[in-house]
Design an enzyme around this catalytic site. Structure first.
Site, PDB file in Angstrom:
ATOM      1  N   ARG A   1       0.825  -1.217   0.000  1.00 23.18           N
ATOM      2  CA  ARG A   1       0.000   0.000   0.000  1.00 23.18           C
ATOM      3  C   ARG A   1       0.856   1.263   0.000  1.00 23.18           C
ATOM      4  O   ARG A   1       0.605   2.191  -0.779  1.00 23.18           O
ATOM      5  CB  ARG A   1      -0.955   0.015   1.189  1.00 23.18           C
ATOM      6  CG  ARG A   1      -2.029  -1.061   1.106  1.00 23.18           C
ATOM      7  CD  ARG A   1      -2.903  -1.085   2.338  1.00 23.18           C
ATOM      8  NE  ARG A   1      -2.059  -1.299   3.514  1.00 23.18           N
ATOM      9  CZ  ARG A   1      -2.355  -0.914   4.743  1.00 23.18           C
ATOM     10  NH1 ARG A   1      -3.484  -0.272   4.987  1.00 23.18           N
ATOM     11  NH2 ARG A   1      -1.550  -1.164   5.748  1.00 23.18           N
TER      12      ARG A   1
ATOM     13  N   ASN B   1      -6.135  -2.597   2.270  1.00 20.11           N
ATOM     14  CA  ASN B   1      -6.133  -4.044   2.437  1.00 20.11           C
ATOM     15  C   ASN B   1      -7.564  -4.522   2.576  1.00 20.11           C
ATOM     16  O   ASN B   1      -8.404  -3.825   3.145  1.00 20.11           O
ATOM     17  CB  ASN B   1      -5.362  -4.452   3.698  1.00 20.11           C
ATOM     18  CG  ASN B   1      -3.863  -4.365   3.526  1.00 20.11           C
ATOM     19  OD1 ASN B   1      -3.350  -4.352   2.417  1.00 20.11           O
ATOM     20  ND2 ASN B   1      -3.150  -4.309   4.634  1.00 20.11           N
TER      21      ASN B   1
END
Length: 83
Positions: free
Chosen positions: A12, A30
Site C-alpha cells: 500500500r 487491504n
C-alpha cells in the site's frame, strides 16, 4: 484488485508513493481476504503506468494477478492509504 502475497510487504505505501509520483489520485486498502484494493483516477497514460507497476509491486510482494475494471471518478485530489 491485487491478488497474491500483497499484504505485510509494504504494497500500500509503495503504491501510494508510485501513484503520487505519477500524478494519480485515489486510494488503496487491504481487504480481509488478503487482497489489496485500489481506486485510481488521472490521465490515461499515468493510470496505465500505475497498473503496470501494480503487476509487480514492491520488492517483497508476489503478485499473482491484477483485476482491473473501470469505475466512475470520485474526485480525489491525492492518493491515500485507506483503513
Amino acid at each position: 484488485m491485487v491478488h497474491g502475497q500483497v499484504q505485510g510487504v509494504g504494497y500500500r505505501a509503495s503504491m501510494a508513493a508510485e501513484a503520487r509520483r505519477l500524478g494519480v489520485a485515489g486510494w488503496v486498502r487491504n481487504r480481509p481476504d488478503g487482497t489489496v484494493e485500489a481506486q485510481a483516477e488521472g490521465p490515461d497514460d499515468a493510470l496505465a503506468a500505475l497498473a503496470s507497476w501494480a503487476r509487480s509491486g514492491p520488492r517483497f510482494a508476489d503478485v499473482e494477478r491484477v483485476d482491473e475494471r473501470e469505475s466512475s471518478a470520485e474526485g480525489a485530489t491525492d492518493f491515500t492509504i485507506a483503513g
